[in-house]
Motif scaffolding. Sequence first.
Motif, PDB file in Angstrom:
ATOM      1  N   ARG A 155       0.700  -1.274   0.040  1.00  0.00           N
ATOM      2  CA  ARG A 155      -0.148   0.106  -0.057  1.00  0.00           C
ATOM      3  C   ARG A 155       0.937   1.290   0.022  1.00  0.00           C
ATOM      4  N   PHE A 156       1.869   1.262   0.821  1.00  0.00           N
ATOM      5  CA  PHE A 156       2.770   2.297   0.902  1.00  0.00           C
ATOM      6  C   PHE A 156       3.440   2.777  -0.618  1.00  0.00           C
ATOM      7  N   PHE A 157       3.986   1.706  -1.290  1.00  0.00           N
ATOM      8  CA  PHE A 157       4.448   1.744  -2.360  1.00  0.00           C
ATOM      9  C   PHE A 157       3.521   2.085  -3.474  1.00  0.00           C
ATOM     10  N   VAL A 158       2.557   1.796  -3.359  1.00  0.00           N
ATOM     11  CA  VAL A 158       1.347   2.274  -4.579  1.00  0.00           C
ATOM     12  C   VAL A 158       1.109   3.651  -4.396  1.00  0.00           C
ATOM     13  N   GLU A 159       0.951   3.995  -2.969  1.00  0.00           N
ATOM     14  CA  GLU A 159       0.707   5.402  -2.950  1.00  0.00           C
ATOM     15  C   GLU A 159       1.977   6.313  -3.178  1.00  0.00           C
ATOM     16  N   LEU A 160       3.101   5.617  -3.362  1.00  0.00           N
ATOM     17  CA  LEU A 160       4.315   6.557  -3.594  1.00  0.00           C
ATOM     18  C   LEU A 160       4.111   6.608  -5.134  1.00  0.00           C
ATOM     19  N   GLY A 161       3.728   5.429  -5.657  1.00  0.00           N
ATOM     20  CA  GLY A 161       3.488   5.435  -7.043  1.00  0.00           C
ATOM     21  C   GLY A 161       2.723   6.741  -7.752  1.00  0.00           C
ATOM     22  N   GLU A 162       1.776   6.946  -6.878  1.00  0.00           N
ATOM     23  CA  GLU A 162       0.950   8.350  -7.398  1.00  0.00           C
ATOM     24  C   GLU A 162       1.649   9.469  -7.174  1.00  0.00           C
ATOM     25  N   VAL A 163       2.397   9.461  -6.192  1.00  0.00           N
ATOM     26  CA  VAL A 163       3.430  10.757  -5.862  1.00  0.00           C
ATOM     27  C   VAL A 163       4.296  10.696  -7.512  1.00  0.00           C
ATOM     28  N   CYS A 164       5.082   9.618  -7.687  1.00  0.00           N
ATOM     29  CA  CYS A 164       6.098   9.512  -8.892  1.00  0.00           C
ATOM     30  C   CYS A 164       5.359   9.957  -9.898  1.00  0.00           C
ATOM     31  N   ASP A 165       3.995   9.778 -10.120  1.00  0.00           N
ATOM     32  CA  ASP A 165       3.152   9.740 -11.470  1.00  0.00           C
ATOM     33  C   ASP A 165       3.106  11.395 -11.521  1.00  0.00           C
ATOM     34  N   GLN A 166       2.939  11.977 -10.377  1.00  0.00           N
ATOM     35  CA  GLN A 166       2.581  13.507 -10.344  1.00  0.00           C
ATOM     36  C   GLN A 166       3.914  14.206 -10.525  1.00  0.00           C
ATOM     37  N   GLU A 167       5.064  13.619 -10.232  1.00  0.00           N
ATOM     38  CA  GLU A 167       6.138  14.353 -10.197  1.00  0.00           C
ATOM     39  C   GLU A 167       6.986  14.091 -11.430  1.00  0.00           C
ATOM     40  N   GLY A 168       6.561  13.193 -12.411  1.00  0.00           N
ATOM     41  CA  GLY A 168       7.028  12.766 -13.454  1.00  0.00           C
ATOM     42  C   GLY A 168       8.332  11.922 -13.243  1.00  0.00           C
ATOM     43  N   ILE A 169       8.564  11.164 -12.466  1.00  0.00           N
ATOM     44  CA  ILE A 169       9.679  10.494 -12.118  1.00  0.00           C
ATOM     45  C   ILE A 169       9.376   8.821 -11.907  1.00  0.00           C
ATOM     46  N   SER A 170      10.394   7.960 -11.855  1.00  0.00           N
ATOM     47  CA  SER A 170      10.011   6.453 -11.877  1.00  0.00           C
ATOM     48  C   SER A 170       9.884   6.122 -10.546  1.00  0.00           C
ATOM     49  N   LEU A 171       8.845   5.090 -10.395  1.00  0.00           N
ATOM     50  CA  LEU A 171       8.706   4.425  -8.889  1.00  0.00           C
ATOM     51  C   LEU A 171       9.939   3.256  -8.795  1.00  0.00           C
ATOM     52  N   GLN A 172      10.144   2.750  -9.746  1.00  0.00           N
ATOM     53  CA  GLN A 172      10.958   1.585  -9.691  1.00  0.00           C
ATOM     54  C   GLN A 172      12.420   1.816  -9.372  1.00  0.00           C
ATOM     55  N   THR A 173      12.770   3.249  -9.967  1.00  0.00           N
ATOM     56  CA  THR A 173      14.056   3.715  -9.598  1.00  0.00           C
ATOM     57  C   THR A 173      14.111   4.265  -8.233  1.00  0.00           C
ATOM     58  N   VAL A 174      12.956   5.087  -7.883  1.00  0.00           N
ATOM     59  CA  VAL A 174      12.912   5.417  -6.287  1.00  0.00           C
ATOM     60  C   VAL A 174      12.898   4.177  -5.487  1.00  0.00           C
ATOM     61  N   ALA A 175      12.038   3.157  -5.748  1.00  0.00           N
ATOM     62  CA  ALA A 175      12.052   2.048  -4.764  1.00  0.00           C
ATOM     63  C   ALA A 175      13.459   1.445  -4.709  1.00  0.00           C
ATOM     64  N   ARG A 176      14.047   1.262  -5.884  1.00  0.00           N
ATOM     65  CA  ARG A 176      15.363   0.635  -6.018  1.00  0.00           C
ATOM     66  C   ARG A 176      16.390   1.373  -5.187  1.00  0.00           C
ATOM     67  N   ALA A 177      16.267   2.692  -5.023  1.00  0.00           N
ATOM     68  CA  ALA A 177      17.006   3.511  -4.371  1.00  0.00           C
ATOM     69  C   ALA A 177      16.818   3.589  -2.812  1.00  0.00           C
ATOM     70  N   MET A 178      15.614   3.499  -2.413  1.00  0.00           N
ATOM     71  CA  MET A 178      15.123   3.280  -1.167  1.00  0.00           C
ATOM     72  C   MET A 178      15.475   1.768  -0.577  1.00  0.00           C
ATOM     73  N   GLY A 179      15.521   0.873  -1.530  1.00  0.00           N
ATOM     74  CA  GLY A 179      15.867  -0.492  -1.203  1.00  0.00           C
ATOM     75  C   GLY A 179      17.249  -0.667  -0.806  1.00  0.00           C
ATOM     76  N   MET A 180      17.994   0.252  -1.384  1.00  0.00           N
ATOM     77  CA  MET A 180      19.593   0.042  -0.884  1.00  0.00           C
ATOM     78  C   MET A 180      19.809   0.217   0.509  1.00  0.00           C
ATOM     79  N   ASP A 181      18.783   0.574   1.324  1.00  0.00           N
ATOM     80  CA  ASP A 181      18.906   0.511   2.631  1.00  0.00           C
ATOM     81  C   ASP A 181      18.447  -0.900   3.046  1.00  0.00           C
ATOM     82  N   ARG A 182      19.063  -1.688   3.765  1.00  0.00           N
ATOM     83  CA  ARG A 182      18.616  -3.142   4.164  1.00  0.00           C
ATOM     84  C   ARG A 182      17.168  -3.198   4.872  1.00  0.00           C
ATOM     85  N   ARG A 183      16.731  -2.059   5.539  1.00  0.00           N
ATOM     86  CA  ARG A 183      15.679  -1.922   6.327  1.00  0.00           C
ATOM     87  C   ARG A 183      14.643  -2.014   5.396  1.00  0.00           C
ATOM     88  N   VAL A 184      14.773  -1.633   3.930  1.00  0.00           N
ATOM     89  CA  VAL A 184      13.539  -1.323   3.175  1.00  0.00           C
ATOM     90  C   VAL A 184      13.506  -2.753   2.286  1.00  0.00           C
TER      91      VAL A 184
END
Length: 331
Positions: A155-184
């Motif tokens: 649910r968090f990432f689907v909602e983040l996807g809406e933000v990425c849509d509005q900002e014209g950026i890629s959710l996959q890239t943002v999720a991959r960047a966040m995922g570099m933190d082992r807690r994610v």
Amino acid sequence: MRLLALSEEIPSVVSRDLKACGIQLIPYGKQAEWTGQKVDGVLLTKEASQGAWEEALPVLSATPGLLLLYGPSIPYGWAQRLVDNSDGDEAWEVVRMALVADGEKALIGGTADGFWVRTLCRSLAKSQRVSLVCKAKEVDEAVRQLPLYFVWKERFFVELGEVCDQEGISLQTVARAMGMDRRVGQDWLYPERLDHRRVMQWIEREGRLVAEKSNVHRVALWGPAVLWREMDKSWLQGKEVCLVTQEDESIPNDIFPEWTTNRTWEKALKDADLLVIGKPDGIIRGLPLHELVLCMKQAIVLDACACFPLQEARSLLHSYRAIGEKTNVWE
């Protein structure tokens, strides 16, 4: 390790997983079929099987051992109740077991220094699986909470996807960047989810937009029938709809009377204008995009599972839309 399976039906996935862990099952049957066979214990996969175990005790008492509770149908707290009701009988060691991380790790609920707990841990280690030993109810709680956590995370990432849509950026890239933190971690899409409503709402919204912006006549839906029951199908009215089904899936005719079904992707996608992916499998994940383009009339793909690499989808498909990804889209 050999266990007597006292449930009349053992799901194939349970047998497969236990075999991979070094546990051989002797199938359920009449007493004459297994009396005399050396077994290390008994496997129970549902509470109704407890009666069969109690009936078999007179025969099994000569070789008491492990009482393993495993599978998706184990009630919460059942293992602990069996321990509490044992009346001090230490002959049968009750163990609650669950596999996590796609079967790569195991939760073992029981007495930490119990003979069969230690034996299970050694067997799992031989099959390259890490074990965590804890109380039986702690295994139950982890099994109960994991799906709820996955729902929250998705649910968090689907909602983040809406933000990425509005900002014209890629959710996959943002999720991959966040995922570099082992807690994610890198994975956030869980196709085995218990609640599909949020993803189905996204598909419905984007499907309506496709229908408004593109000339779509034939739609192919990729995913089991249970998915599409949860979706508002009004946007598909007046369109030719084909459901891609698997060989072992039974679909009653009264569920989708106006839809056709095909068990091969070539027939399902032939002359399709729109492909909607609700749940991935090995076929769709391994399908070369150029073959998909050649098969479809219009290569428009609505993908709730992020099955295809973005660069390849951008270059080969007419339109591609994934959660948080506006690639060659119709807007």
